[in-house]
Design a protein around this motif. Structure first.
Motif, PDB file in Angstrom:
ATOM      1  N   ILE A  12       0.853  -1.205   0.000  1.00  0.00           N
ATOM      2  CA  ILE A  12       0.000   0.000   0.000  1.00  0.00           C
ATOM      3  C   ILE A  12       0.881   1.246   0.000  1.00  0.00           C
ATOM      4  CG2 ILE A  12      -0.255   0.223   2.529  1.00  0.00           C
ATOM      5  CD1 ILE A  12      -3.321   0.736   1.932  1.00  0.00           C
ATOM      6  N   GLY A  13       0.297   2.388  -0.344  1.00  0.00           N
ATOM      7  CA  GLY A  13       1.054   3.645  -0.388  1.00  0.00           C
ATOM      8  C   GLY A  13       2.173   3.517  -1.416  1.00  0.00           C
ATOM      9  N   GLY A  14       3.374   3.861  -1.017  1.00  0.00           N
ATOM     10  CA  GLY A  14       4.504   3.783  -1.937  1.00  0.00           C
ATOM     11  C   GLY A  14       4.809   2.367  -2.390  1.00  0.00           C
ATOM     12  N   SER A  15       4.347   1.381  -1.635  1.00  0.00           N
ATOM     13  CA  SER A  15       4.567  -0.009  -2.023  1.00  0.00           C
ATOM     14  C   SER A  15       3.488  -0.479  -3.002  1.00  0.00           C
ATOM     15  CB  SER A  15       4.596  -0.894  -0.769  1.00  0.00           C
ATOM     16  OG  SER A  15       5.674  -0.505   0.049  1.00  0.00           O
ATOM     17  N   VAL A  62       5.118  -6.560  -0.415  1.00  0.00           N
ATOM     18  CA  VAL A  62       6.017  -5.405  -0.340  1.00  0.00           C
ATOM     19  C   VAL A  62       5.672  -4.518   0.842  1.00  0.00           C
ATOM     20  CG1 VAL A  62       6.999  -3.467  -1.594  1.00  0.00           C
ATOM     21  CG2 VAL A  62       6.120  -5.409  -2.862  1.00  0.00           C
ATOM     22  N   SER A  63       6.593  -4.404   1.752  1.00  0.00           N
ATOM     23  CA  SER A  63       6.434  -3.453   2.849  1.00  0.00           C
ATOM     24  C   SER A  63       7.817  -3.100   3.380  1.00  0.00           C
ATOM     25  CB  SER A  63       5.583  -4.051   3.972  1.00  0.00           C
ATOM     26  OG  SER A  63       5.481  -3.122   5.018  1.00  0.00           O
ATOM     27  N   LYS A  64       8.151  -1.828   3.270  1.00  0.00           N
ATOM     28  CA  LYS A  64       9.462  -1.409   3.758  1.00  0.00           C
ATOM     29  C   LYS A  64       9.569  -1.664   5.264  1.00  0.00           C
ATOM     30  CE  LYS A  64      11.370   3.033   4.622  1.00  0.00           C
ATOM     31  NZ  LYS A  64      11.623   4.368   4.131  1.00  0.00           N
ATOM     32  N   THR A 113       2.984  -2.751   8.212  1.00  0.00           N
ATOM     33  CA  THR A 113       1.782  -2.027   7.785  1.00  0.00           C
ATOM     34  C   THR A 113       0.546  -2.927   7.872  1.00  0.00           C
ATOM     35  OG1 THR A 113       3.159  -0.650   6.387  1.00  0.00           O
ATOM     36  CG2 THR A 113       0.806  -0.674   5.883  1.00  0.00           C
ATOM     37  N   THR A 146      -1.139  -4.343   4.663  1.00  0.00           N
ATOM     38  CA  THR A 146      -0.335  -5.306   3.907  1.00  0.00           C
ATOM     39  C   THR A 146      -0.243  -6.638   4.636  1.00  0.00           C
ATOM     40  OG1 THR A 146       0.849  -3.463   2.937  1.00  0.00           O
ATOM     41  CG2 THR A 146       1.932  -5.599   2.807  1.00  0.00           C
ATOM     42  N   GLY A 183       9.012   5.375   0.972  1.00  0.00           N
ATOM     43  CA  GLY A 183       8.064   4.540   0.230  1.00  0.00           C
ATOM     44  C   GLY A 183       7.669   5.172  -1.100  1.00  0.00           C
ATOM     45  N   GLN A 209       0.474  11.027  -3.743  1.00  0.00           N
ATOM     46  CA  GLN A 209       1.257  10.633  -2.571  1.00  0.00           C
ATOM     47  C   GLN A 209       2.634  11.287  -2.593  1.00  0.00           C
ATOM     48  OE1 GLN A 209       2.899   6.696  -2.203  1.00  0.00           O
ATOM     49  NE2 GLN A 209       3.220   6.917  -0.004  1.00  0.00           N
ATOM     50  N   GLU A 262       2.438  13.850   0.372  1.00  0.00           N
ATOM     51  CA  GLU A 262       3.043  13.262   1.569  1.00  0.00           C
ATOM     52  C   GLU A 262       4.412  13.891   1.832  1.00  0.00           C
ATOM     53  OE1 GLU A 262       2.176   8.940   3.123  1.00  0.00           O
ATOM     54  OE2 GLU A 262       4.055   8.859   2.034  1.00  0.00           O
ATOM     55  N   GLN A 313       6.823  11.538   7.109  1.00  0.00           N
ATOM     56  CA  GLN A 313       5.374  11.578   6.894  1.00  0.00           C
ATOM     57  C   GLN A 313       4.630  11.370   8.211  1.00  0.00           C
ATOM     58  OE1 GLN A 313       7.326   9.321   4.785  1.00  0.00           O
ATOM     59  NE2 GLN A 313       7.426   8.054   6.620  1.00  0.00           N
ATOM     60  N   LYS A 351      -3.616   6.157  12.185  1.00  0.00           N
ATOM     61  CA  LYS A 351      -3.275   4.736  12.405  1.00  0.00           C
ATOM     62  C   LYS A 351      -3.429   4.376  13.884  1.00  0.00           C
ATOM     63  CE  LYS A 351       0.287   4.500   8.791  1.00  0.00           C
ATOM     64  NZ  LYS A 351       1.700   4.282   8.486  1.00  0.00           N
TER      65      LYS A 351
HETATM   66  O1  F6P Z   1       1.105   5.342   5.852  1.00  0.00           O
HETATM   67  C1  F6P Z   1       1.978   5.925   4.973  1.00  0.00           C
HETATM   68  C2  F6P Z   1       3.118   5.021   4.613  1.00  0.00           C
HETATM   69  O2  F6P Z   1       4.044   4.982   5.630  1.00  0.00           O
HETATM   70  C3  F6P Z   1       3.728   5.487   3.306  1.00  0.00           C
HETATM   71  O3  F6P Z   1       4.649   6.488   3.471  1.00  0.00           O
HETATM   72  C4  F6P Z   1       4.274   4.212   2.759  1.00  0.00           C
HETATM   73  O4  F6P Z   1       4.511   4.339   1.392  1.00  0.00           O
HETATM   74  C5  F6P Z   1       3.162   3.255   3.103  1.00  0.00           C
HETATM   75  O5  F6P Z   1       2.700   3.687   4.352  1.00  0.00           O
HETATM   76  C6  F6P Z   1       3.522   1.801   3.138  1.00  0.00           C
HETATM   77  O6  F6P Z   1       4.563   1.520   4.031  1.00  0.00           O
HETATM   78  P1  F6P Z   1       5.329   0.136   4.043  1.00  0.00           P
HETATM   79  O7  F6P Z   1       6.040  -0.015   2.741  1.00  0.00           O
HETATM   80  O8  F6P Z   1       6.265   0.221   5.199  1.00  0.00           O
HETATM   81  O9  F6P Z   1       4.314  -0.961   4.217  1.00  0.00           O
END
Ligand code: F6P
Length: 527
Positions: free
Chosen positions: A155-158, A211-213, A217, A220, A270, A353, A357, A496, A503
């Motif tokens: 989600i988001g950048g992922s 995918v989650s940095k 999250t 995800t 992200g 985003q 963001e 961000q 959350k």
């Molecule tokens: O909630 C915002 C955020 O932290 C974004 O900046 C990021 O792209 C997204 O959530 C997903 O984060 P992650 O890759 O850690 O799951």
């Protein structure tokens, strides 16, 4: 040494604010002088793209002022600091290294004892090797059958960047015979998102990219369980169908339940991760690693232009500063990105985003409130569809909304049709040209309802065709534009915190630790 100063303390900004020049677009675009302006106010970008700003409210005097501002604000020096590995992300005390995923702009950057360019290249090499094995049928499902679909969970950048890039190149890849696997995406925690994708995907032949940095999250991790459950119910072993892309320090990195794991790190936000392993895995599986490499090549070429000190040879910095002029001197609060390319249908969503963001902040990089406007509201849709939707407000609404068009001379497929003397592609291009002039010059009419005031500025990025290289250049342009605007506003564009509060409250709602209005709203949903 660079000095991080609030924009309103800079002499060059104060001078511009004092003059507050507002260019009459109808006047400057009329007659031969108007035609000359279209040719003159155009700067080359990488990969055959060009940034044309003839329909923006600037003149030679304003451009000189913007150049003086860029110099005093040390914008290119700040970029050099970033590219050289300085701690630019002050909020999280991190380096900002997404440019290194596609090239080396300065000397080596070493962090945590590792040469970071080498690290990103190793990840790309690992992804390419894995991908080739999948395409060759050397890595298969348990039944020894080839994978045919790749499903990204993130989600988001992922999600947004990789999805926008996939959609942008899907038809190009079909036309060029390089679509290796179809890609699908699951992002929302709404169970209907995962269910809809799973219901229409042959899961036995699907490879899922988790995918989650952060590896934490909620959406995800929930969707991962959703998918694993579906795989198990289909009698399949999830660990034979899933790969992970995460940072080496995340909880996912320690999990052995994946076919393979590829890494990015904390130095890539992200929303800037499309050119890292986050975009690399799904895009290489879908199109082949060579296409992903071509995309990176385009981004690297555009990054180089962003190092130019001369404003008129640095399209990203020029675009950024025209945006600052519109936001802070002319007082425009929004901006729209309008690609005349259906393939770029999710590109505005990605930029929402990337831009908001990054620069939707009220405090400077030292945490002190700023007393000027920062990032504008950004939205967009492809043309011509948008013309039949919200353009009414853009043309005749009470707000002036600066516009950013993108258009290509050629379509991605060869298939086109001539109707009433023109192809569909020509009709598409004719529409964007018409819109630029309609917005800028307007139309007099005795009937107020049919009157167009004009004076609505736009720029356009024009290319020959949307190829992987051109897309890379386009992505880099916008990433660097956002970076330069963040520097101009003296923001930290790379954290961000604004997404955290919601959350935390959602967790409280799920744990039933609520009272007052939070509880009352929860009760409306019977949570
Ligand atoms: O909630 C915002 C955020 O932290 C974004 O900046 C990021 O792209 C997204 O959530 C997903 O984060 P992650 O890759 O850690 O799951």
């Amino acid at each position: 040494m660079v000095a991080w100063k609030n924009m309103d303390t800079l002499k060059a900004y104060q001078a511009m604010a004092e003059k507050k020049t507002d260019v009459n677009l109808k006047e400057v675009l009329s007659g031969d002088a108007g035609a000359e302006r279209v040719a003159k106010y155009c700067v080359p970008m990488a990969e055959g793209l060009a940034y044309n700003f003839a329909a923006k409210k600037v003149d030679d005097g304003i451009l000189e002022d913007l150049a003086a501002f860029a110099k005093e604000a040390q914008l290119t020096e700040k970029f050099a600091e970033l590219a050289g590995g300085a701690v630019i992300n002050t909020g999280e005390n991190r380096l900002v290294l997404h440019h290194l995923t596609r090239g080396q702009l300065c000397g080596p950057v070493v962090a945590d004892g590792t040469d970071k360019r080498a690290f990103y290249e190793t990840q790309q090499k690992n992804i390419a090797e894995f991908t080739k094995k999948v395409h060759a049928g050397e890595i298969t499902n348990a039944a020894g059958e080839k994978f045919t679909t790749v499903v990204q969970i993130g989600i988001g950048g992922s999600d947004l960047g990789p999805r926008a890039v996939y959609l942008a190149l899907e038809n190009w890849a079909r036309a060029n015979g390089t679509l290796k696997m179809e890609a699908r995406f699951i992002s929302n925690v709404d169970p209907d998102d995962a269910a809809a994708v799973l219901n229409t995907t042959d899961v036995a032949h699907a490879i899922f990219v988790l995918v989650s940095k952060s590896g934490t999250t909620l959406e995800t991790l929930t969707n991962e369980s959703f998918v694993k459950d579906a795989l198990e119910k289909a009698g399949l072993d999830p660990s034979r169908h899933m790969i992970a892309v995460t940072s080496e320090t995340s909880p996912l990195a320690k999990n052995s339940g994946y076919l393979a794991a590829f890494f990015m790190d904390d130095y890539i936000g992200g929303r800037y991760s499309s050119t890292s392993a986050v975009g690399g895995a799904v895009l290489s599986l879908a199109f082949g690693p060579e296409v992903f490499a071509a995309f990176l090549e385009g981004a690297a070429a555009e990054d180089k232009l962003a190092m130019n000190e001369n404003l008129l040879e640095n399209p990203a910095m020029l675009d950024a500063l025209i945006g600052v002029y519109e936001r802070n001197i002319l007082g425009y609060g929004s901006t729209a990105v309008l690609p005349y390319s259906q393939a770029l249908s999710r590109f505005p969503a990605h930029l929402q985003q990337a831009d908001m963001e990054s620069n939707g902040k009220s405090v400077n990089r030292f945490g002190e409130p700023v007393s000027y406007r920062t990032g504008p509201l950004l939205f967009g849709e492809p043309g011509t569809n948008g013309q039949h939707s919200f353009y009414q407000l853009l043309h005749q609404g009470t707000d002036i909304i600066p516009l950013q068009f993108v258009g290509f001379k050629e379509s991605q497929f060869d298939k086109d049709v001539v109707i009433q003397g023109s192809t569909s592609q020509k009709k598409l291009c004719a529409n964007v040209v018409a819109q630029i002039i309609a917005f800028a010059c307007g139309k007099d009419d005795e009937n107020n309802n049919k009157y167009f005031a004009g004076g609505r500025p736009s720029s356009i990025i024009i290319g020959k065709k949307l190829t992987p290289q051109a897309l890379g250049a386009l992505l880099s342009h916008f990433e660097n534009k956002i970076m330069f605007q963040g520097f101009a506003w003296n923001l930290n564009s790379f954290d961000q915190e604004g997404v955290q509060l919601g959350k935390v409250l959602a967790k409280r709602v799920l744990a039933h630790e609520t009272d007052g209005a939070l509880k009352a709203f929860s009760d409306l949903f019977e949570i």
